[in-house]
Design a protein around this motif. Structure first.
Motif, PDB file in Angstrom:
ATOM      1  N   ILE A 122       0.839  -1.195   0.000  1.00 12.25           N
ATOM      2  CA  ILE A 122       0.000   0.000   0.000  1.00 12.25           C
ATOM      3  C   ILE A 122       0.871   1.240   0.000  1.00 12.25           C
ATOM      4  N   ALA A 123       1.867   1.274   0.902  1.00 14.26           N
ATOM      5  CA  ALA A 123       2.772   2.424   0.958  1.00 14.26           C
ATOM      6  C   ALA A 123       3.609   2.530  -0.307  1.00 14.26           C
ATOM      7  N   VAL A 124       4.030   1.391  -0.849  1.00 11.04           N
ATOM      8  CA  VAL A 124       4.822   1.401  -2.083  1.00 11.04           C
ATOM      9  C   VAL A 124       4.015   2.009  -3.228  1.00 11.04           C
ATOM     10  N   SER A 125       2.753   1.617  -3.336  1.00 11.18           N
ATOM     11  CA  SER A 125       1.904   2.159  -4.394  1.00 11.18           C
ATOM     12  C   SER A 125       1.668   3.650  -4.224  1.00 11.18           C
ATOM     13  N   LEU A 126       1.405   4.069  -2.987  1.00  8.13           N
ATOM     14  CA  LEU A 126       1.169   5.492  -2.743  1.00  8.13           C
ATOM     15  C   LEU A 126       2.420   6.313  -3.007  1.00  8.13           C
ATOM     16  N   MET A 127       3.552   5.821  -2.533  1.00  4.42           N
ATOM     17  CA  MET A 127       4.795   6.558  -2.732  1.00  4.42           C
ATOM     18  C   MET A 127       5.189   6.587  -4.201  1.00  4.42           C
ATOM     19  N   GLY A 128       4.879   5.523  -4.925  1.00  4.48           N
ATOM     20  CA  GLY A 128       5.178   5.472  -6.353  1.00  4.48           C
ATOM     21  C   GLY A 128       4.106   6.084  -7.216  1.00  4.48           C
ATOM     22  N   ARG A 129       3.119   6.752  -6.589  1.00  2.00           N
ATOM     23  CA  ARG A 129       2.017   7.419  -7.297  1.00  2.00           C
ATOM     24  C   ARG A 129       1.284   6.470  -8.241  1.00  2.00           C
ATOM     25  N   SER A 130       1.223   5.191  -7.837  1.00  2.00           N
ATOM     26  CA  SER A 130       0.486   4.152  -8.576  1.00  2.00           C
ATOM     27  C   SER A 130       0.968   3.996 -10.017  1.00  2.00           C
ATOM     28  N   HIS A 131       2.209   4.367 -10.268  1.00  2.00           N
ATOM     29  CA  HIS A 131       2.814   4.177 -11.598  1.00  2.00           C
ATOM     30  C   HIS A 131       3.879   3.082 -11.485  1.00  2.00           C
ATOM     31  N   PRO A 132       3.951   2.166 -12.451  1.00  2.00           N
ATOM     32  CA  PRO A 132       4.909   1.051 -12.337  1.00  2.00           C
ATOM     33  C   PRO A 132       6.346   1.490 -12.076  1.00  2.00           C
ATOM     34  N   LEU A 133       6.817   2.542 -12.748  1.00  6.93           N
ATOM     35  CA  LEU A 133       8.191   2.987 -12.510  1.00  6.93           C
ATOM     36  C   LEU A 133       8.362   3.480 -11.086  1.00  6.93           C
ATOM     37  N   GLY A 134       7.415   4.281 -10.622  1.00 11.27           N
ATOM     38  CA  GLY A 134       7.486   4.754  -9.249  1.00 11.27           C
ATOM     39  C   GLY A 134       7.399   3.616  -8.248  1.00 11.27           C
ATOM     40  N   ILE A 135       6.613   2.592  -8.565  1.00 12.74           N
ATOM     41  CA  ILE A 135       6.472   1.440  -7.675  1.00 12.74           C
ATOM     42  C   ILE A 135       7.792   0.679  -7.577  1.00 12.74           C
ATOM     43  N   VAL A 136       8.495   0.516  -8.689  1.00  8.45           N
ATOM     44  CA  VAL A 136       9.798  -0.163  -8.660  1.00  8.45           C
ATOM     45  C   VAL A 136      10.763   0.597  -7.753  1.00  8.45           C
ATOM     46  N   LEU A 137      10.826   1.913  -7.911  1.00 13.39           N
ATOM     47  CA  LEU A 137      11.750   2.709  -7.100  1.00 13.39           C
ATOM     48  C   LEU A 137      11.361   2.654  -5.615  1.00 13.39           C
ATOM     49  N   ALA A 138      10.069   2.767  -5.336  1.00  9.80           N
ATOM     50  CA  ALA A 138       9.615   2.707  -3.944  1.00  9.80           C
ATOM     51  C   ALA A 138       9.855   1.321  -3.349  1.00  9.80           C
ATOM     52  N   ALA A 139       9.652   0.264  -4.152  1.00  8.11           N
ATOM     53  CA  ALA A 139       9.890  -1.095  -3.661  1.00  8.11           C
ATOM     54  C   ALA A 139      11.362  -1.302  -3.327  1.00  8.11           C
ATOM     55  N   ILE A 140      12.250  -0.780  -4.153  1.00 11.84           N
ATOM     56  CA  ILE A 140      13.685  -0.892  -3.861  1.00 11.84           C
ATOM     57  C   ILE A 140      14.024  -0.130  -2.581  1.00 11.84           C
ATOM     58  N   LEU A 141      13.402   1.043  -2.391  1.00 13.07           N
ATOM     59  CA  LEU A 141      13.617   1.798  -1.159  1.00 13.07           C
ATOM     60  C   LEU A 141      13.227   0.969   0.063  1.00 13.07           C
ATOM     61  N   PHE A 142      12.077   0.338   0.027  1.00 10.88           N
ATOM     62  CA  PHE A 142      11.657  -0.473   1.169  1.00 10.88           C
ATOM     63  C   PHE A 142      12.511  -1.724   1.296  1.00 10.88           C
ATOM     64  N   GLY A 143      13.004  -2.252   0.173  1.00 11.07           N
ATOM     65  CA  GLY A 143      13.958  -3.356   0.250  1.00 11.07           C
ATOM     66  C   GLY A 143      15.230  -2.938   0.962  1.00 11.07           C
ATOM     67  N   ILE A 144      15.687  -1.709   0.693  1.00 14.40           N
ATOM     68  CA  ILE A 144      16.864  -1.169   1.380  1.00 14.40           C
ATOM     69  C   ILE A 144      16.598  -1.055   2.876  1.00 14.40           C
ATOM     70  N   LEU A 145      15.410  -0.573   3.240  1.00  9.98           N
ATOM     71  CA  LEU A 145      15.074  -0.425   4.653  1.00  9.98           C
ATOM     72  C   LEU A 145      15.016  -1.782   5.357  1.00  9.98           C
ATOM     73  N   TYR A 146      14.486  -2.795   4.674  1.00  8.74           N
ATOM     74  CA  TYR A 146      14.401  -4.122   5.286  1.00  8.74           C
ATOM     75  C   TYR A 146      15.782  -4.744   5.453  1.00  8.74           C
ATOM     76  N   GLN A 147      16.561  -4.801   4.376  1.00 11.48           N
ATOM     77  CA  GLN A 147      17.864  -5.433   4.451  1.00 11.48           C
ATOM     78  C   GLN A 147      18.851  -4.587   5.250  1.00 11.48           C
ATOM     79  N   GLY A 148      18.904  -3.286   4.954  1.00 10.67           N
ATOM     80  CA  GLY A 148      19.799  -2.411   5.700  1.00 10.67           C
ATOM     81  C   GLY A 148      19.425  -2.327   7.161  1.00 10.67           C
ATOM     82  N   GLY A 149      18.135  -2.382   7.462  1.00  8.91           N
ATOM     83  CA  GLY A 149      17.705  -2.353   8.852  1.00  8.91           C
ATOM     84  C   GLY A 149      18.183  -3.565   9.622  1.00  8.91           C
ATOM     85  N   ALA A 150      18.167  -4.733   8.989  1.00 10.82           N
ATOM     86  CA  ALA A 150      18.668  -5.942   9.646  1.00 10.82           C
ATOM     87  C   ALA A 150      20.157  -5.810   9.952  1.00 10.82           C
ATOM     88  N   GLN A 151      20.918  -5.252   9.018  1.00 11.57           N
ATOM     89  CA  GLN A 151      22.350  -5.042   9.223  1.00 11.57           C
ATOM     90  C   GLN A 151      22.587  -4.004  10.321  1.00 11.57           C
TER      91      GLN A 151
END
Length: 369
Positions: A293-322
């Motif tokens: 839901i947050a990924v879609s909102l942050m990416g303005r419901s556009h596929p390109l924006g969703i990819v960038l937002a998804a990578i951001l949250f991937g960074i937060l998940y993996q980087g947060g564990a580290q």
């Protein structure tokens, strides 16, 4: 015209505002880290190095991002139709049943590239089926899609627990999960992709479903912006009454949009069920449907924006564990707080800076005139 209604350039809406929201969330997070006696700049550096500093970190980051791309696309398709699908979590969960049944059936007899198309179809069909009843209730009975999809998350979770405990669990196994898939039911990793960039994937479970996720971004873009059906979906999302007056069938459009949304959510299961765990387990979705839901909102419901937002949250998940490993003072609860702040500003407060930016650009237009 009020400042809030002033038209803004596309780059401001789709780039500047999300960046400002992200920076605000990071500044507040940094302040909290500083209050517990840690250096926020060191914490940010550790987070980025853990997520992007080596092939294994990048692999885990993109693995998480794959989940969020599928669920983000799921939310986006429904959103374009004026529907707020909160059920991607449950749809992905049930979608896992579809791909697991295919992997259990075919994995012993055929290679993965034969199993995968059927698994994609199975996951999509099961996810779409779980979205159908809320869609039908919305289209035919006026039941609010938010309420029904939330409730179906709980129903789906209860159903999956029952199946994994009483039906699909192998005899003698204490864990609520299916048996492990044979090699034909497992998706191969993307070691070759990391090797192109001179890096190694290591134990990271990045697999070919990442490429499938990027492919679905192209499919969704074409569907929403280059087809008659996509035009109907966007027209319905802008004004249901105007769309109906123009001859767009409300019930059919709502149901089809939700079926596509549920199918995309169901396909998320391939990444974990066949690409990582190689079996169907309890709660494998892990909240990815809600993050979508947050990924879609942050990416303005556009596929390109969703990819960038998804990578951001991937960074937060993996980087947060580290980060929690390298700085024990920053607990996992604090990492969840940082993720929550990003979700807050990307979702509930996504238009926080819009009035100020609209006023600023409105003044520039007045001066230019």
């Amino acid at each position: 015209m009020s400042a809030a209604n002033t038209p803004l350039p596309g780059w401001v809406t789709f780039l500047l505002m999300p960046v400002l929201n992200l920076v605000t969330a990071l500044v507040i997070s940094g302040f909290v880290i500083w209050m517990i006696g840690q250096n926020p700049f060191d914490a940010l550096l550790i987070l980025l190095q853990g997520a992007l500093g080596n092939g294994m970190g990048i692999g885990f980051t993109l693995f998480y991002a794959t989940n969020f791309i599928f669920t983000g696309l799921s939310v986006a398709v429904a959103y374009h139709a004026g529907l707020f699908n909160i059920g991607s979590e449950g749809q992905a969960y049930v979608g896992g049943l579809g791909c697991a049944l295919v992997a259990l059936t075919l994995g012993d007899y055929v290679p993965w590239y034969v199993t995968m198309p059927f698994a994609v179809l199975g996951a999509a069909l099961f996810g779409a089926a779980w979205a159908f009843i809320p869609a039908w209730l919305q289209a035919k009975r006026g039941s609010h899609i938010v309420i029904t999809t939330i409730m179906f998350n709980f129903i789906g979770a209860a159903l999956m627990v029952y199946l994994l405990v009483h039906v699909l669990k192998p005899p003698g196994n204490m864990s609520p999960e299916t048996r492990g898939f044979a090699p034909g039911g497992q998706l191969p990793g993307l070691d070759w992709l990391m090797a192109i960039f001179g890096s190694r994937l290591g134990p990271a479970p990045l697999n070919v479903s990442f490429i499938l996720a990027l492919g679905m971004c192209v499919v969704v873009w074409f569907l929403i912006w280059r087809t008659k059906f996509g035009y109907s979906v966007r027209a319905l999302g802008m004004s249901a009454s105007a769309a109906s007056y123009a001859g767009i069938p409300y019930a059919r459009t709502v149901i089809l949009a939700m079926l596509i949304s549920g199918g995309l959510a169901g396909m998320m299961a391939l990444n974990v069920v066949m690409g990582s765990a190689d079996r169907l387990q309890v709660e494998f979705v892990g909240g990815a449907g809600f993050v979508g839901i947050a990924v879609s909102l942050m990416g303005r419901s556009h596929p390109l924006g969703i990819v960038l937002a998804a990578i951001l949250f991937g960074i937060l998940y993996q980087g947060g564990a580290q980060l929690s490993f390298m700085m024990p003072e920053i607990t996992r609860d604090m990492i969840v707080m940082i993720q929550g702040l990003v979700i807050l500003f990307a979702g509930a407060l996504e238009f926080l800076y819009r009035p100020a930016l609209a006023k600023l650009f409105g003044q520039k237009q007045t001066v230019g005139a």
